[in-house]
Design an enzyme around this catalytic site. Structure first.
Site, PDB file in Angstrom:
ATOM      1  N   ASP A 161      12.155  -3.026   4.369  1.00 46.83           N
ATOM      2  CA  ASP A 161      11.281  -3.066   3.330  1.00 46.83           C
ATOM      3  C   ASP A 161      11.698  -2.383   2.139  1.00 46.83           C
ATOM      4  OD1 ASP A 161       8.747  -2.932   2.086  1.00 46.83           O
ATOM      5  OD2 ASP A 161       7.677  -3.010   3.988  1.00 46.83           O
ATOM      6  N   HIS A 163      13.018  -4.907   0.452  1.00 47.40           N
ATOM      7  CA  HIS A 163      12.322  -5.843  -0.606  1.00 47.40           C
ATOM      8  C   HIS A 163      12.298  -5.152  -2.051  1.00 47.40           C
ATOM      9  CE1 HIS A 163       9.090  -6.453   2.887  1.00 47.40           C
ATOM     10  NE2 HIS A 163      10.366  -6.949   3.353  1.00 47.40           N
TER      11      HIS A 163
END
Length: 478
Positions: A291, A325
């Site tokens: 993430d 991310h």
């Protein structure tokens, strides 16, 4: 755009107000912890490095004894040390030698339910493997490994694994969703997710009432809450059940030369979430996570605004980010604000986005005085520079864009930032900025930068976006 496909934007000297004149020669600093040389070896408290013996009591007894004696070093020698949650104490440096691994037990009963924080709001959680509240002068150092054993907590989609990996996962136990596309660690986890049970703490509801969804309340690997003079240096943190490193409301925080790893498919597998902290340094670290990699937060919505503690006065430098991310990220839980942050000489390789700023209506908070320079990116999947105040909204409809709600405490504000020498070789889009009609993203200056991308710049609801000596090398449309 010339025939070679190079779009040159230069000399767009708009009148920009609100920038703070801050010298890069006078950056924020973080006070460093200092420890006595006295050393306690966890072996002398009964710890056994066989990878099977549960060493929770031995390790915690060593840490507590060290703190009672005025502090010093608690030594973890080479070996595989199985343990439950480790509670840090003031004036203690937990030092892991090379070839030392703290492996956290897969026995979830060892992690009691506690009042914690999930994405900026008070929530029931399982106790973090490493934790500490209201401490001073603490450190985790050395060159060993801290492994959260996260695979026993995490769900995973079939599409995230190879066929052989999926078969092995299913054979390990757990529950497969009815459509066969996702594996859950337990029936309790499946029920909590599919029934959309809430982990948020509510008045009058005791912690024991959350036991029916205990398996779903994945712990962050490390949480330090309201601590001062904190050092994390040299260690590998990996395989967290959720966020990896989460300093919350801390002051004088240093993270240096860490390796932070989570599987690419790890849900909420952030590397570092600095929340409502002040005076911090993140340098020389490497992130490869599932993430956001280096993320700035300060609480969510009304609860974050009531806390009222921005993340401020930080330096982030000489770091490398692989999967993630975003490389450097602010939001979306930034309701307490963020300011006076300096990011320089960092490399992002293969992240979904590079510099990522995100929020939405209802968050509130002011994000300002953010400075970045010498940021080098390669093979970014989506946007190199990204602002979006419609987070969780894939497409803003015409009616949503035409709406102009009254500006109030829930209106997020992103303004007054300078980016210099941003170089991106490979991304779908160079710059994307989507503000709100009632509160445009404003006063952003990007200078002396080069973007080799498929698409150039897209912006909506902005004010005073300055591109000075910026080249966008994009394919020429035939």
């Amino acid at each position: 755009m010339n025939k070679t496909g190079i779009l040159v934007v230069a000399g767009m000297l708009l009148t920009v107000t609100g920038f703070a004149q801050y010298s890069w020669k006078n950056l924020p600093t973080a006070k460093q912890p200092v420890f006595r040389k006295d050393t306690l070896n966890i072996r002398n408290y009964g710890a056994v490095p066989d990878g099977v013996t549960l060493n929770t009591e031995a390790i915690n007894n060593a840490i507590a004894a060290c703190s009672r004696k005025g502090g010093g070093v608690v030594l973890v020698p080479a070996g595989l040390w199985m343990t439950g949650p480790v509670e840090m104490k003031s004036n203690v440096n937990l030092h892991l030698r090379r070839a030392a691994t703290l492996l956290f037990t897969p026995d979830k009963d060892q992690y009691p339910l506690v009042e914690g924080v999930y994405e900026g709001r008070s929530a029931a959680r399982n106790q973090s493997p490493i934790w500490g509240n209201n401490l001073q002068n603490i450190a985790i150092t050395g060159s060993g490994v801290i492994d959260g054993n996260g695979e026993v907590w995490r769900a995973v989609g079939k599409g995230e694994l190879t066929e052989s990996e999926w078969k092995k996962k299913v054979a390990s136990g757990g529950v497969v969703r009815k459509d066969g596309k996702e594996w859950y660690p337990s029936e309790q986890y499946r029920a909590a997710k599919e029934e959309n049970m809430s982990m948020l703490l509510t008045p009058g509801k005791p912690l024991k009432d959350y036991a029916v969804m205990k398996d779903f309340l994945r712990p962050n690997l490390l949480v330090f809450n309201n601590c001062k003079k904190v050092l994390l240096e040299g260690v590998t943190f990996q395989n967290s059940a959720a966020w990896c490193l989460h300093p919350l409301m801390c002051e004088d925080l240093t993270l240096r030369n860490l390796l932070v790893k989570n599987p690419a498919y790890a849900q909420n597998g952030d590397g570092l979430d600095i929340e409502s902290c002040r005076n911090f340094l993140v340098e020389g670290c490497t992130f490869d996570v599932g993430d956001d990699a280096i993320c700035i937060k300060s609480g969510k919505d009304e609860e974050g605004r009531k806390r009222g503690r921005p993340t401020e006065n930080g330096v982030i430098r000489h770091n490398v980010v692989y999967k993630g991310h975003g490389g450097f990220v602010i939001g979306s839980e930034m309701s307490g604000g963020a300011r006076n942050l300096f990011v320089h000489d960092c490399t992002f390789m293969g992240t979904d986005k590079g510099l990522r700023f995100k929020s939405t209506r209802g968050r509130g908070g002011v994000v300002e005085k953010i400075y970045a320079r010498n940021i080098f990116m390669k093979d970014i999947v989506q946007e190199a520079v990204f602002f979006d105040l419609y987070y969780f909204v894939k497409f803003a409809t015409d009616s949503e864009r035409d709406e102009r709600p009254v500006v109030n405490e829930g209106t997020p504000v992103f303004r007054d930032m300078e980016f210099d020498n941003i170089v991106c070789n490979g991304a779908n889009k160079a710059i994307f900025i989507r503000g709100l009609p009632e509160m445009p993203v404003s006063n952003i200056r990007i200078r002396n930068s080069v973007f080799n991308t498929t698409i150039g710049k897209e912006e909506t609801d902005t004010k005073d976006i300055v591109l000075e000596n910026v080249r966008m090398n994009v394919p020429v449309k035939q």
